[in-house]
Structures are given as structure tokens and as C-alpha cells.
Write a protein that holds these residues in place. Structure first.
Motif, PDB file in Angstrom:
ATOM      1  N   GLY A 164     -28.599   0.613  34.705  1.00 40.28           N
ATOM      2  CA  GLY A 164     -27.932   0.998  33.459  1.00 40.28           C
ATOM      3  C   GLY A 164     -27.715   2.498  33.356  1.00 40.28           C
ATOM      4  N   ALA A 165     -28.743   3.262  33.693  1.00 37.17           N
ATOM      5  CA  ALA A 165     -28.623   4.718  33.638  1.00 37.17           C
ATOM      6  C   ALA A 165     -27.575   5.216  34.632  1.00 37.17           C
ATOM      7  CB  ALA A 165     -29.974   5.373  33.918  1.00 37.17           C
ATOM      8  N   LEU A 166     -27.553   4.632  35.817  1.00 39.60           N
ATOM      9  CA  LEU A 166     -26.572   5.038  36.824  1.00 39.60           C
ATOM     10  C   LEU A 166     -25.151   4.673  36.398  1.00 39.60           C
ATOM     11  CD1 LEU A 166     -28.593   4.098  40.014  1.00 39.60           C
ATOM     12  CD2 LEU A 166     -27.993   6.406  39.245  1.00 39.60           C
ATOM     13  N   LEU A 167     -24.977   3.520  35.773  1.00 40.47           N
ATOM     14  CA  LEU A 167     -23.657   3.147  35.258  1.00 40.47           C
ATOM     15  C   LEU A 167     -23.201   4.111  34.165  1.00 40.47           C
ATOM     16  CD1 LEU A 167     -23.907  -0.763  35.028  1.00 40.47           C
ATOM     17  CD2 LEU A 167     -22.471   0.584  36.587  1.00 40.47           C
ATOM     18  N   ARG A 168     -24.105   4.423  33.239  1.00 42.37           N
ATOM     19  CA  ARG A 168     -23.770   5.378  32.158  1.00 42.37           C
ATOM     20  C   ARG A 168     -23.392   6.738  32.726  1.00 42.37           C
ATOM     21  NH1 ARG A 168     -28.131   3.262  29.812  1.00 42.37           N
ATOM     22  NH2 ARG A 168     -29.425   5.060  30.310  1.00 42.37           N
ATOM     23  N   MET A 169     -24.178   7.214  33.705  1.00 43.44           N
ATOM     24  CA  MET A 169     -23.880   8.521  34.303  1.00 43.44           C
ATOM     25  C   MET A 169     -22.521   8.515  34.996  1.00 43.44           C
ATOM     26  SD  MET A 169     -27.452  10.113  35.760  1.00 43.44           S
ATOM     27  CE  MET A 169     -28.042   8.669  36.626  1.00 43.44           C
ATOM     28  N   ALA A 170     -22.251   7.458  35.737  1.00 39.98           N
ATOM     29  CA  ALA A 170     -20.972   7.368  36.440  1.00 39.98           C
ATOM     30  C   ALA A 170     -19.818   7.346  35.444  1.00 39.98           C
ATOM     31  CB  ALA A 170     -20.939   6.125  37.320  1.00 39.98           C
ATOM     32  N   ARG A 171     -20.005   6.652  34.358  1.00 43.69           N
ATOM     33  CA  ARG A 171     -18.943   6.544  33.358  1.00 43.69           C
ATOM     34  C   ARG A 171     -18.790   7.819  32.548  1.00 43.69           C
ATOM     35  NH1 ARG A 171     -19.185   5.681  28.093  1.00 43.69           N
ATOM     36  NH2 ARG A 171     -21.305   4.857  28.079  1.00 43.69           N
ATOM     37  N   ARG A 172     -19.895   8.336  32.016  1.00 45.21           N
ATOM     38  CA  ARG A 172     -19.818   9.479  31.094  1.00 45.21           C
ATOM     39  C   ARG A 172     -19.768  10.822  31.809  1.00 45.21           C
ATOM     40  NH1 ARG A 172     -24.132   7.628  26.598  1.00 45.21           N
ATOM     41  NH2 ARG A 172     -25.337   9.231  27.612  1.00 45.21           N
ATOM     42  N   ARG A 173     -20.707  11.049  32.701  1.00 48.96           N
ATOM     43  CA  ARG A 173     -20.796  12.361  33.339  1.00 48.96           C
ATOM     44  C   ARG A 173     -19.737  12.534  34.422  1.00 48.96           C
ATOM     45  NH1 ARG A 173     -25.818  13.071  36.803  1.00 48.96           N
ATOM     46  NH2 ARG A 173     -24.417  12.026  38.225  1.00 48.96           N
ATOM     47  N   ASP A 174     -19.597  11.533  35.288  1.00 47.47           N
ATOM     48  CA  ASP A 174     -18.691  11.673  36.427  1.00 47.47           C
ATOM     49  C   ASP A 174     -17.234  11.467  36.048  1.00 47.47           C
ATOM     50  OD1 ASP A 174     -21.067  11.995  37.767  1.00 47.47           O
ATOM     51  OD2 ASP A 174     -20.984  10.055  38.788  1.00 47.47           O
ATOM     52  N   ARG A 175     -16.957  10.605  35.086  1.00 54.87           N
ATOM     53  CA  ARG A 175     -15.568  10.273  34.726  1.00 54.87           C
ATOM     54  C   ARG A 175     -15.176  10.734  33.325  1.00 54.87           C
ATOM     55  NH1 ARG A 175     -12.846   9.498  39.005  1.00 54.87           N
ATOM     56  NH2 ARG A 175     -13.862   8.147  40.486  1.00 54.87           N
ATOM     57  N   SER A 176     -16.153  11.038  32.481  1.00 53.66           N
ATOM     58  CA  SER A 176     -15.887  11.382  31.072  1.00 53.66           C
ATOM     59  C   SER A 176     -15.117  10.269  30.362  1.00 53.66           C
ATOM     60  CB  SER A 176     -15.127  12.711  30.954  1.00 53.66           C
ATOM     61  OG  SER A 176     -15.864  13.761  31.497  1.00 53.66           O
ATOM     62  N   TRP A 177     -15.510   9.029  30.651  1.00 57.83           N
ATOM     63  CA  TRP A 177     -14.858   7.868  30.060  1.00 57.83           C
ATOM     64  C   TRP A 177     -15.731   7.274  28.961  1.00 57.83           C
ATOM     65  CZ3 TRP A 177     -13.393   4.594  34.988  1.00 57.83           C
ATOM     66  CH2 TRP A 177     -12.317   5.199  35.644  1.00 57.83           C
ATOM     67  N   SER A 178     -15.070   6.726  27.950  1.00 61.04           N
ATOM     68  CA  SER A 178     -15.758   5.908  26.958  1.00 61.04           C
ATOM     69  C   SER A 178     -15.970   4.516  27.554  1.00 61.04           C
ATOM     70  CB  SER A 178     -14.889   5.792  25.696  1.00 61.04           C
ATOM     71  OG  SER A 178     -13.686   5.097  26.013  1.00 61.04           O
ATOM     72  N   GLN A 179     -16.770   3.713  26.884  1.00 59.90           N
ATOM     73  CA  GLN A 179     -16.919   2.324  27.339  1.00 59.90           C
ATOM     74  C   GLN A 179     -15.571   1.609  27.286  1.00 59.90           C
ATOM     75  OE1 GLN A 179     -20.080   0.605  24.936  1.00 59.90           O
ATOM     76  NE2 GLN A 179     -21.537   0.883  26.615  1.00 59.90           N
ATOM     77  N   SER A 180     -14.787   1.889  26.256  1.00 61.60           N
ATOM     78  CA  SER A 180     -13.461   1.256  26.139  1.00 61.60           C
ATOM     79  C   SER A 180     -12.579   1.601  27.322  1.00 61.60           C
ATOM     80  CB  SER A 180     -12.769   1.689  24.846  1.00 61.60           C
ATOM     81  OG  SER A 180     -13.477   1.227  23.736  1.00 61.60           O
ATOM     82  N   ARG A 181     -12.642   2.847  27.763  1.00 63.76           N
ATOM     83  CA  ARG A 181     -11.837   3.253  28.910  1.00 63.76           C
ATOM     84  C   ARG A 181     -12.282   2.520  30.173  1.00 63.76           C
ATOM     85  NH1 ARG A 181      -9.121   7.767  31.376  1.00 63.76           N
ATOM     86  NH2 ARG A 181      -8.399   6.868  33.338  1.00 63.76           N
ATOM     87  N   LEU A 182     -13.586   2.403  30.383  1.00 61.95           N
ATOM     88  CA  LEU A 182     -14.061   1.676  31.565  1.00 61.95           C
ATOM     89  C   LEU A 182     -13.630   0.213  31.502  1.00 61.95           C
ATOM     90  CD1 LEU A 182     -15.498   1.348  34.228  1.00 61.95           C
ATOM     91  CD2 LEU A 182     -17.686   1.295  32.987  1.00 61.95           C
ATOM     92  N   VAL A 183     -13.687  -0.383  30.333  1.00 57.30           N
ATOM     93  CA  VAL A 183     -13.229  -1.770  30.193  1.00 57.30           C
ATOM     94  C   VAL A 183     -11.758  -1.870  30.586  1.00 57.30           C
ATOM     95  CG1 VAL A 183     -12.690  -3.563  28.486  1.00 57.30           C
ATOM     96  CG2 VAL A 183     -14.972  -2.526  28.537  1.00 57.30           C
ATOM     97  N   ARG A 184     -10.934  -0.932  30.133  1.00 59.71           N
ATOM     98  CA  ARG A 184      -9.508  -0.943  30.510  1.00 59.71           C
ATOM     99  C   ARG A 184      -9.346  -0.803  32.020  1.00 59.71           C
ATOM    100  NH1 ARG A 184      -9.152   2.433  25.986  1.00 59.71           N
ATOM    101  NH2 ARG A 184      -8.750   4.279  27.272  1.00 59.71           N
ATOM    102  N   GLU A 185     -10.161   0.042  32.635  1.00 55.14           N
ATOM    103  CA  GLU A 185     -10.094   0.224  34.089  1.00 55.14           C
ATOM    104  C   GLU A 185     -10.503  -1.058  34.820  1.00 55.14           C
ATOM    105  OE1 GLU A 185      -8.960   2.872  35.858  1.00 55.14           O
ATOM    106  OE2 GLU A 185      -8.454   3.908  33.991  1.00 55.14           O
ATOM    107  N   ILE A 186     -11.539  -1.725  34.332  1.00 58.95           N
ATOM    108  CA  ILE A 186     -11.971  -2.983  34.947  1.00 58.95           C
ATOM    109  C   ILE A 186     -10.848  -4.010  34.855  1.00 58.95           C
ATOM    110  CG2 ILE A 186     -13.552  -4.958  34.691  1.00 58.95           C
ATOM    111  CD1 ILE A 186     -15.710  -2.879  33.847  1.00 58.95           C
ATOM    112  N   LEU A 187     -10.221  -4.099  33.698  1.00 59.72           N
ATOM    113  CA  LEU A 187      -9.104  -5.032  33.521  1.00 59.72           C
ATOM    114  C   LEU A 187      -7.964  -4.693  34.479  1.00 59.72           C
ATOM    115  CD1 LEU A 187      -9.117  -5.255  29.624  1.00 59.72           C
ATOM    116  CD2 LEU A 187      -9.709  -7.100  31.215  1.00 59.72           C
ATOM    117  N   ALA A 188      -7.681  -3.397  34.637  1.00 61.02           N
ATOM    118  CA  ALA A 188      -6.607  -2.965  35.539  1.00 61.02           C
ATOM    119  C   ALA A 188      -6.943  -3.297  36.989  1.00 61.02           C
ATOM    120  CB  ALA A 188      -6.353  -1.464  35.373  1.00 61.02           C
ATOM    121  N   VAL A 189      -8.185  -3.045  37.397  1.00 57.75           N
ATOM    122  CA  VAL A 189      -8.613  -3.351  38.766  1.00 57.75           C
ATOM    123  C   VAL A 189      -8.488  -4.844  39.025  1.00 57.75           C
ATOM    124  CG1 VAL A 189     -10.664  -3.506  40.249  1.00 57.75           C
ATOM    125  CG2 VAL A 189     -10.103  -1.356  39.132  1.00 57.75           C
TER     126      VAL A 189
END
Length: 106
Positions: free
Chosen positions: A18-43
Motif C-alpha cells: 500500500g505504501a509503495l502504491l501511494r508513493m508511486a502514485r503521489r510522489r512519483d506521478r503526482s496523481w490523485s486516486q481518480s487519475r490513477l483510476v482513469r489510467e487503469i481504465l485507459a490501460v
């Protein structure tokens, strides 16, 4: 919740999945959870794969990031592709017998 996928009390000093997912999303990508969800849908769409709907993905993502659940093999692949990370960078293991493609790619 701990698992062999990484992190937790059985692996002191190592961040949880969980911590690694949060870091990858927030720190590495500066994405909100909503943005990651959109990316997952796109992938999923790009690869011709079915995904859960956006609302369900948001609930699952919250559970994963808060270590209440660990993503299954299918969603691990979606996360790896959406976040552009290696599975190990997210504390995840991919089952070598679970392939999307005949050539063995993610």
C-alpha cells in the motif's frame, strides 16, 4: 493485512504494498486516486482488457493503498502498466503462469 507480496510486520523496514502504491502514485506521478483510476481504465482499453468500473476501482485502490487488500494478478498487471513501474518497485510479485499475452509479456 500482510501478504507474501511484500511489506508488513514480517518484513521490518520494507514499505508495504500500500505504501509503495501511494508513493508511486503521489510522489512519483503526482496523481490523485481518480487519475490513477482513469489510467487503469485507459490501460485496460488499450490492451483490450476488461476492468472494473471507475467506482469499483476507486474502492479497490483505496483498499490496496491502505493495506486492507492486495491486488490480484490481473489488477497487478494493470497497476504496473498504468504506473509504468516494475512489479518489484510496487512490492508486487507477478505469477509467471498468469499471462495476458502468448509471448509471456506482462
Amino acid at each position: 493485512m500482510t501478504s507474501s507480496a511484500g511489506g508488513g510486520p514480517d518484513e521490518p523496514g520494507r514499505p508495504s504494498v500500500g505504501a509503495l502504491l501511494r508513493m508511486a502514485r503521489r510522489r512519483d506521478r503526482s496523481w490523485s486516486q481518480s487519475r490513477l483510476v482513469r489510467e487503469i481504465l485507459a490501460v485496460g482499453s488499450q490492451h483490450g482488457k476488461t476492468t472494473a468500473n471507475a467506482h469499483s476501482l476507486m474502492i479497490m485502490l483505496s483498499g490496496w493503498e491502505n493495506d486492507r487488500a492486495v491486488p490480484d494478478q490481473y489488477n497487478r498487471r494493470l497497476l504496473v502498466l498504468a504506473l509504468r513501474k516494475k512489479p518489484s518497485e510496487l512490492g508486487l510479485e507477478l505469477d509467471p503462469d498468469h499471462h495476458w499475452y502468448p509471448d509471456g509479456d506482462v
